[in-house]
Design an enzyme around this catalytic site. Structure first.
Site, short mmCIF file in Angstrom:
data_model
loop_
_atom_site.label_atom_id
_atom_site.label_comp_id
_atom_site.label_asym_id
_atom_site.label_seq_id
_atom_site.Cartn_x
_atom_site.Cartn_y
_atom_site.Cartn_z
N ARG A 128 13.07 4.07 12.83
CA ARG A 128 11.84 4.88 12.84
C ARG A 128 10.98 4.54 14.06
O ARG A 128 11.47 4.02 15.05
CB ARG A 128 11.11 4.67 11.51
N PRO B 154 0.79 -1.23 0.00
CA PRO B 154 0.00 0.00 0.00
C PRO B 154 0.83 1.28 0.00
O PRO B 154 1.84 1.38 0.68
CB PRO B 154 -0.84 -0.11 1.28
N ASN B 155 0.32 2.23 -0.77
CA ASN B 155 0.84 3.60 -0.86
C ASN B 155 2.15 3.74 -1.63
O ASN B 155 2.60 4.85 -1.89
CB ASN B 155 0.97 4.24 0.53
N GLU C 83 12.73 -9.34 1.59
CA GLU C 83 11.93 -8.18 2.02
C GLU C 83 12.79 -6.93 1.89
O GLU C 83 13.93 -6.91 2.36
CB GLU C 83 11.53 -8.40 3.49
N ALA D 179 3.19 -0.84 4.75
CA ALA D 179 2.71 -0.90 6.14
C ALA D 179 2.25 -2.30 6.53
O ALA D 179 2.22 -2.63 7.73
CB ALA D 179 1.58 0.11 6.33
N ASN E 290 8.27 -5.36 -1.10
CA ASN E 290 8.17 -4.29 -0.12
C ASN E 290 6.70 -4.28 0.31
O ASN E 290 5.85 -3.74 -0.40
CB ASN E 290 8.56 -2.94 -0.72
N HIS F 157 12.94 -2.46 2.14
CA HIS F 157 12.33 -1.20 2.57
C HIS F 157 13.21 -0.04 2.14
O HIS F 157 14.44 -0.12 2.26
CB HIS F 157 12.17 -1.16 4.09
N TYR G 206 11.03 8.96 1.60
CA TYR G 206 11.03 7.85 0.65
C TYR G 206 11.76 8.14 -0.66
O TYR G 206 11.76 7.30 -1.57
CB TYR G 206 9.59 7.42 0.37
N ARG H 102 4.93 12.36 -2.85
CA ARG H 102 4.80 12.90 -1.49
C ARG H 102 5.96 12.39 -0.64
O ARG H 102 6.54 11.35 -0.94
CB ARG H 102 3.52 12.39 -0.82
N SER I 264 13.14 3.01 3.58
CA SER I 264 13.63 3.63 4.82
C SER I 264 14.19 2.57 5.75
O SER I 264 13.91 1.37 5.57
CB SER I 264 12.48 4.38 5.51
O1 CA2 Z 1 10.45 2.12 3.99
C1 CA2 Z 1 9.65 1.42 3.37
O2 CA2 Z 1 9.87 0.98 2.24
C2 CA2 Z 1 8.27 1.12 4.00
O3 CA2 Z 1 7.90 -0.20 3.61
C3 CA2 Z 1 7.31 2.13 3.43
C4 CA2 Z 1 5.92 2.03 4.05
C5 CA2 Z 1 5.99 2.07 5.57
O4 CA2 Z 1 4.71 1.87 6.11
C6 CA2 Z 1 6.94 1.01 6.11
O5 CA2 Z 1 7.00 1.14 7.50
C7 CA2 Z 1 8.32 1.18 5.52
C8 CA2 Z 1 5.07 3.22 3.61
C9 CA2 Z 1 4.94 3.36 2.13
C10 CA2 Z 1 4.27 4.67 1.88
O6 CA2 Z 1 4.81 5.21 0.71
C11 CA2 Z 1 4.57 6.51 0.47
C12 CA2 Z 1 5.21 7.04 -0.61
C13 CA2 Z 1 5.05 8.37 -0.91
C14 CA2 Z 1 4.22 9.16 -0.15
C15 CA2 Z 1 3.58 8.63 0.93
C16 CA2 Z 1 3.74 7.29 1.25
#
Ligand code: CA2
Length: 161
Positions: free
Chosen positions: A107, A10-11, A98, A77, A74, A100, A23, A18, A102
């Site tokens: 975090r 997701p996202n 897996e 969340a 990836n 990520h 990211y 954003r 970040s």
């Molecule tokens: O660091 C990562 O790759 C995460 O998987 C990214 C997830 C986060 O919930 C994990 O804890 C770590 C969030 C992805 C959201 O991606 C966005 C990208 C641009 C703008 C907003 C959110």
């Protein structure tokens, strides 16, 4: 030819639009494009899938069993919440890495735990878009070592080639 499924949760379709400070500024398409270039030199096939829906990701993981030899994921969340994605990965038992963008361990505390890590070959976290490239390299090395050791069936690869 080795075939790998690249899954994004997701996202991650919002990458580059954003929160670039967290990211990075590359879009998911940019990241996939770089992986495709790598795939050419590694002589492997990649299939990409992104979804904001847990069940859609589970469906894709289940379908991977007859199509792919490994999964780069990836989970976004869902990393921190999804027993369903972990169960699907464990059920198909395809080697999974897996990744990520970040460093999840740097975090908030709720991001420190991954449901996926215990059933993955490994986890790469904190290298921005390079996490995907490093993860793909690690997964391909792992698959080729397994092939050599006879732990991965070659007939499976020939069926899908
Ligand atoms: O660091 C990562 O790759 C995460 O998987 C990214 C997830 C986060 O919930 C994990 O804890 C770590 C969030 C992805 C959201 O991606 C966005 C990208 C641009 C703008 C907003 C959110």
């Amino acid at each position: 030819m080795l075939s790998i499924l690249v899954l994004n949760g997701p996202n991650l379709n919002m990458l580059g639009k954003r929160e670039p400070e967290v990211y990075g500024s590359q879009s998911l398409q940019d990241i996939n494009q770089a992986l495709l270039q790598m795939a050419e030199s590694l002589d492997i096939t990649l299939t990409f899938f992104q979804s904001n829906h847990e069940g859609a990701l589970v469906d894709e993981i289940q379908a991977a069993l007859s199509r792919h030899q490994g999964i780069l994921i990836n989970p976004g969340a869902y990393t921190h919440t999804s027993v369903a994605i972990r169960d699907a990965l464990a059920a198909v038992a395809l080697p999974t890495v897996e990744v990520h963008l970040s460093n999840i361990h740097q975090r908030e505390a709720f991001r420190h735990h991954s449901y996926i890590a215990p059933i993955a070959v490994g986890q790469i976290s904190g290298f921005g878009s390079d996490s995907y490239r490093l993860g793909l390299e690690g997964l391909v090395r792992h698959l080729r070592q397994s092939l050599k050791a006879g732990a991965l069936r070659v007939d499976m690869l020939e069926t899908d080639a």
